[in-house]
Design an enzyme around this catalytic site. Structure first.
Site, PDB file in Angstrom:
ATOM      1  N   VAL A  37      -4.024   2.546   0.185  1.00 27.20           N
ATOM      2  CA  VAL A  37      -4.530   1.708  -0.910  1.00 27.20           C
ATOM      3  C   VAL A  37      -3.332   1.095  -1.645  1.00 27.20           C
ATOM      4  O   VAL A  37      -2.198   1.565  -1.503  1.00 27.20           O
ATOM      5  CB  VAL A  37      -5.424   2.503  -1.891  1.00 27.20           C
ATOM      6  CG1 VAL A  37      -6.638   3.070  -1.177  1.00 27.20           C
ATOM      7  CG2 VAL A  37      -4.648   3.604  -2.571  1.00 27.20           C
ATOM      8  N   THR A  63       0.814  -1.217   0.000  1.00 25.56           N
ATOM      9  CA  THR A  63       0.000   0.000   0.000  1.00 25.56           C
ATOM     10  C   THR A  63       0.849   1.269   0.000  1.00 25.56           C
ATOM     11  O   THR A  63       2.029   1.254   0.335  1.00 25.56           O
ATOM     12  CB  THR A  63      -0.946   0.021   1.222  1.00 25.56           C
ATOM     13  OG1 THR A  63      -0.172   0.033   2.416  1.00 25.56           O
ATOM     14  CG2 THR A  63      -1.874  -1.182   1.223  1.00 25.56           C
ATOM     15  N   ASP A  64       0.204   2.364  -0.380  1.00 24.82           N
ATOM     16  CA  ASP A  64       0.879   3.659  -0.394  1.00 24.82           C
ATOM     17  C   ASP A  64       0.476   4.455   0.845  1.00 24.82           C
ATOM     18  O   ASP A  64      -0.201   3.939   1.735  1.00 24.82           O
ATOM     19  CB  ASP A  64       0.559   4.419  -1.688  1.00 24.82           C
ATOM     20  CG  ASP A  64      -0.916   4.739  -1.854  1.00 24.82           C
ATOM     21  OD1 ASP A  64      -1.690   4.645  -0.865  1.00 24.82           O
ATOM     22  OD2 ASP A  64      -1.304   5.097  -2.975  1.00 24.82           O
ATOM     23  N   ALA A  65       0.859   5.706   0.897  1.00 23.89           N
ATOM     24  CA  ALA A  65       0.574   6.551   2.057  1.00 23.89           C
ATOM     25  C   ALA A  65      -0.923   6.746   2.273  1.00 23.89           C
ATOM     26  O   ALA A  65      -1.349   7.038   3.387  1.00 23.89           O
ATOM     27  CB  ALA A  65       1.257   7.909   1.894  1.00 23.89           C
TER      28      ALA A  65
END
Length: 147
Positions: free
Chosen positions: A26, A21-23
């Site tokens: 998601v 996931t990203d910041a």
């Protein structure tokens, strides 16, 4: 675990981990390409061919030539997804795939929610020269039987 619908279709399960996931919490968009690659690798293994063996003898590799991806909905931490492929067409040195990533959803038609879909064009190359070459006859025969 695979869920084959047709002879030319194949799926694998993928769970989303924190590292995917990203910041924003998601799945980072480029990671979907990794999931697609993993599915194609497992599909090739399922039909009896390992990429390391193909690199050694007959000295070929499959490389991505073109990708067209449509991101429809995000996947999130701990989601259980199904990554699938369908072989659309095979030529002398190329394979054209439709790939998808879905999440189970009882409220959706068919019980699946489509998150990502892609058209992926793969080329067989001589691994020493990195130039297009014919898919070996035995492998191509197996692939054509799946169409």
């Amino acid at each position: 675990m695979k869920h084959e619908q047709k002879p030319n279709a194949f799926t694998i399960p993928v769970r989303i981990y924190y590292e995917d996931t990203d910041a924003g919490g998601v799945v980072y968009y480029a990671n979907y390409l990794k999931f697609f690659e993993r599915c194609r690798t497992e599909w090739l293994r399922e039909i009896g061919h390992q990429q390391a063996d193909l690199l050694r003898d007959p000295g070929i590799a499959f490389v991505v030539r073109r990708v067209s991806v449509e991101y429809l909905k995000p996947a999130r931490l701990d989601d259980e997804l199904v990554v699938g492929l369908e072989v659309e067409r095979i030529s002398r040195a190329q394979i054209f795939f439709r790939q998808h990533i879905r999440r189970a959803d009882e409220a959706s038609a068919g019980g699946w929610e489509e998150l990502v879909s892609a058209a992926i064009h793969i080329v067989c190359v001589n691994s020493a020269l990195m130039k297009a070459t014919s898919i070996p006859t035995l492998l191509r025969s197996k692939l054509e039987a799946l169409q």
